[in-house]
Scaffold this motif. Structure first.
Motif, mmCIF file in Angstrom:
data_model
loop_
_atom_site.group_PDB
_atom_site.id
_atom_site.type_symbol
_atom_site.label_atom_id
_atom_site.label_comp_id
_atom_site.label_asym_id
_atom_site.label_seq_id
_atom_site.Cartn_x
_atom_site.Cartn_y
_atom_site.Cartn_z
ATOM 1 N N THR A 90 67.382 60.046 27.071
ATOM 2 C CA THR A 90 68.509 59.557 27.861
ATOM 3 C C THR A 90 69.145 58.360 27.163
ATOM 4 O OG1 THR A 90 67.416 60.229 29.916
ATOM 5 C CG2 THR A 90 69.214 58.628 30.110
ATOM 6 N N LYS A 91 70.470 58.410 27.023
ATOM 7 C CA LYS A 91 71.195 57.271 26.460
ATOM 8 C C LYS A 91 71.474 56.294 27.587
ATOM 9 C CE LYS A 91 73.381 59.726 22.636
ATOM 10 N NZ LYS A 91 72.430 59.300 21.644
ATOM 11 N N SER A 93 72.971 52.206 28.689
ATOM 12 C CA SER A 93 73.730 51.009 28.315
ATOM 13 C C SER A 93 73.119 49.835 29.069
ATOM 14 C CB SER A 93 75.202 51.190 28.662
ATOM 15 O OG SER A 93 75.362 51.371 30.052
ATOM 16 N N SER A 115 71.121 48.645 25.136
ATOM 17 C CA SER A 115 71.865 49.868 24.852
ATOM 18 C C SER A 115 71.086 50.647 23.813
ATOM 19 C CB SER A 115 73.262 49.535 24.317
ATOM 20 O OG SER A 115 74.033 48.936 25.327
ATOM 21 N N THR A 117 68.686 54.634 23.219
ATOM 22 C CA THR A 117 68.139 55.897 23.708
ATOM 23 C C THR A 117 66.677 55.695 24.090
ATOM 24 O OG1 THR A 117 69.599 57.075 22.196
ATOM 25 C CG2 THR A 117 67.777 58.341 23.126
#
Length: 141
Positions: A90-91, A93, A115, A117
């Motif tokens: 999951t990316k 921020s 920020s 992964t």
């Protein structure tokens, strides 16, 4: 003792005993030293030199860790039927919610503050977490 109309008072702590007794209006203090207590097994586990230290995630280049900002219970999703906030790959921020920590019946959304992964989830759903405990590994750009 006269004001409260006490006739006897006794206090006992580790190896010390104090007894006050009032007879015919006179206070007679008695101090008795109790015999030392026999060595017993403590009611809680004692850390020994042989006990392994808790595992710390190895610091890896380009990998940062999201840590718990509080003590509580870790939840990966807002409810048992819902999808998890963040999983491996999951990316995220800086303002992405990655989990919930329940503390004193309050559900606290925890933001990534990084920020990158998610590369690893370090805590199981429903597990108790401590302040500063690593929760996720994040590969930062």
């Amino acid at each position: 003792m006269k004001r409260s109309e006490l006739t006897e008072f006794e206090l006992e702590e580790e190896g010390f005993k104090l007894r006050l007794s009032r007879k015919n209006g006179d206070v007679i203090p008695q101090i008795v030293h109790a015999a030392p207590m026999a060595a017993t097994t403590p009611p809680f586990p004692v850390a020994t030199a042989e006990a392994p230290a808790p595992e710390k995630p190895a610091e890896e280049k380009g990998i940062s860790v999201i840590k718990s900002p509080m003590v509580g219970t870790f939840y990966r999703a807002p409810s048992p039927e819902s999808a998890v906030f963040a999983d491996v790959g999951t990316k995220v921020s800086a303002d992405s919610v990655v989990c919930i920590i329940e503390a004193m019946k309050v559900m606290n959304e925890i933001q990534s503050e990084l920020s990158g992964t998610i590369t690893e989830v370090l805590v199981e759903n429903g597990e108790a977490v401590e302040y500063g405990q690593p929760l996720f590994k994040v590969k930062t750009a």
